[in-house]
Motif scaffolding. Structure first.
Motif, PDB file in Angstrom:
ATOM      1  N   ALA A 171       6.419 -93.871 -54.427  1.00  0.00           N
ATOM      2  CA  ALA A 171       7.273 -94.693 -53.580  1.00  0.00           C
ATOM      3  C   ALA A 171       6.444 -95.671 -52.751  1.00  0.00           C
ATOM      4  O   ALA A 171       6.807 -96.847 -52.596  1.00  0.00           O
ATOM      5  CB  ALA A 171       8.122 -93.810 -52.672  1.00  0.00           C
ATOM      6  N   VAL A 191      12.325 -94.082 -49.202  1.00  0.00           N
ATOM      7  CA  VAL A 191      12.799 -92.784 -49.682  1.00  0.00           C
ATOM      8  C   VAL A 191      13.892 -92.246 -48.774  1.00  0.00           C
ATOM      9  O   VAL A 191      13.723 -92.164 -47.552  1.00  0.00           O
ATOM     10  CB  VAL A 191      11.636 -91.770 -49.750  1.00  0.00           C
ATOM     11  N   LEU A 220      15.206 -88.602 -53.147  1.00  0.00           N
ATOM     12  CA  LEU A 220      14.348 -87.448 -53.427  1.00  0.00           C
ATOM     13  C   LEU A 220      15.137 -86.183 -53.107  1.00  0.00           C
ATOM     14  O   LEU A 220      15.395 -85.887 -51.942  1.00  0.00           O
ATOM     15  CB  LEU A 220      13.077 -87.526 -52.587  1.00  0.00           C
ATOM     16  N   GLU A 227      15.622 -88.755 -48.363  1.00  0.00           N
ATOM     17  CA  GLU A 227      15.342 -87.374 -48.761  1.00  0.00           C
ATOM     18  C   GLU A 227      16.610 -86.533 -48.684  1.00  0.00           C
ATOM     19  O   GLU A 227      17.125 -86.277 -47.594  1.00  0.00           O
ATOM     20  CB  GLU A 227      14.247 -86.798 -47.874  1.00  0.00           C
ATOM     21  N   GLY A 277      11.037 -88.316 -45.820  1.00  0.00           N
ATOM     22  CA  GLY A 277      11.579 -89.631 -46.138  1.00  0.00           C
ATOM     23  C   GLY A 277      11.778 -90.483 -44.902  1.00  0.00           C
ATOM     24  O   GLY A 277      11.640 -90.017 -43.767  1.00  0.00           O
TER      25      GLY A 277
END
Length: 384
Positions: free
Chosen positions: A155, A162, A138, A164, A183
């Motif tokens: 997600a 995730v 992300l 990030e 995340g």
């Protein structure tokens, strides 16, 4: 005036304050010039406080943080990782470091970040092909928050962890929560062109102590707990030095001021370039988003039948360069890069269009009113 008449205006040069030297001098006086030391611990604590996350590992680049973050999520050879096409190459290259393959997803126009609709399409198609994505990258491009709730919901729905990538987004928030904290793992960059810098550096943050300790272990050559040098797995030389962490400590004291100034620069450009036909400063912040405005970007509108066409981005870049002003096209999408020509891509029209019509303007926090007027004047001249 031509290029020789002015000092060069850079896109996003380092901007040091008054306190970095205090930390660096202290490290030298105490002989803490080895890779680890009090500045490193202090810098990590400063990042934790700024992001609101309990664990941080300071590293020698944001790329190293991305690589370790993917390893922490179990990404390995043969895996696939979902990734926006519209990003800096390090995001996708880190996937390849792990022996995995990126699966690219188009952007949306509101934030220029990964499109939730295309993301769902990509996940469902990979599942139909029997290949569940191992992780999702992300990215918050140019410091603009992505559509966090929608992306995180997807997600969670498909049980995809995730990572990030907030390399460009230190100081940005979604609904008041700092980016990098959403995340399972978050990463930041402190490269020389970022909103804060350690000359070269990065950081990995995590909510889970075990993940942070694993990252620290891998970043220090994966040395086992023994009096001699013993290694049972591959490690990396990824830790930030105590000297550079001292620069980071001084920089972290300035975060709020630096974000404020970048946002002021964005607002100035938006006001003073509003009269240029076919040029839009943006993107605008959606409700809930607060961008650090790391770089101010502009989009040139497609030619309209009843209006004079705006100069193309490359013509503007050259016009600025003639005045010794650095500017830069937006990131070239990864699916258009020769390096990733064989990677799957879902969509592509939006990020391709953004790349074709966009330009980044000088946005350094040390810019003066005169500097800003110089940029605006060069743009007006280019528009005729």
């Amino acid at each position: 005036m031509r290029s020789q008449d002015h000092d060069r205006l850079y896109l996003s040069p380092p901007h040091l304050g008054r306190h970095e030297l205090n930390y660096v001098h202290k490290a030298i006086e105490d002989n803490w010039v080895a890779p680890v030391g009090p500045n490193l611990d202090g810098f990590e604590a400063d990042i934790c406080a700024a992001v609101g996350i309990p664990f941080c590992v300071a590293l020698n680049s944001g790329t190293a943080a991305l690589h370790l973050g993917l390893l922490l999520l179990g990404v390995g050879p043969g895996d696939e990782v979902l990734c926006p096409s519209f990003t800096f190459v390090a995001t996708a290259s880190a996937v390849r470091y792990c022996g995995a393959a990126p699966v690219f997803v188009d952007s949306e126009y509101d934030t220029w970040n990964i499109c939730p609709q295309r993301l769902r399409e990509a996940i469902e198609d990979r599942l139909r092909r029997g290949k569940k994505p191992k992780a999702l990258l992300l990215v918050h491009l140019y410091g603009m928050p992505a559509k966090v709730p929608e992306v995180l919901a997807l997600a969670a729905e498909f049980d995809i962890p995730v990572l990030e990538d907030a390399a460009e987004a230190l100081g940005s928030c979604w609904e008041g929560q700092p980016l990098g904290s959403f995340g399972r793992v978050g990463v930041f960059s402190f490269n020389g062109n970022k909103i804060l810098t350690t000359s070269g550096g990065g950081a990995l943050v995590a909510h889970d102590r075990a993940l942070a300790e694993r990252a620290r272990f891998l970043a220090t050559q994966a040395k086992d707990d023994a009096p001699h040098y013993q290694h049972a797995e591959v490690g990396y030389n990824y830790r930030l030095s105590n000297i550079l962490a001292g620069i980071g400590r001084g920089q972290m004291e300035l975060l709020a001021d630096r974000v404020k100034r970048r946002r002021e620069i964005f607002a100035w450009y938006r006001e003073h370039l509003a009269a240029l036909p076919g040029l839009a400063v943006g993107p605008a912040e959606p409700p809930g988003a607060r961008a650090n405005r790391w770089l101010t970007t502009v989009l040139l509108a497609p030619p309209a039948p009843d209006a004079a066409p705006a100069p193309p981005p490359e013509a503007l870049r050259r016009a600025l360069e003639a005045h010794n002003i650095e500017s830069r096209p937006l990131w070239k999408p990864m699916h258009l890069q020769p390096l990733f020509a064989d990677a799957p891509m879902y969509g592509g029209a939006v990020c391709t269009d953004l790349f074709a019509r966009g330009l980044c303007l000088p946005s350094g926090t040390a810019m003066t009113e005169a500097d800003l007027r110089r940029v605006a004047g060069a743009l007006r001249e280019a528009f005729g």
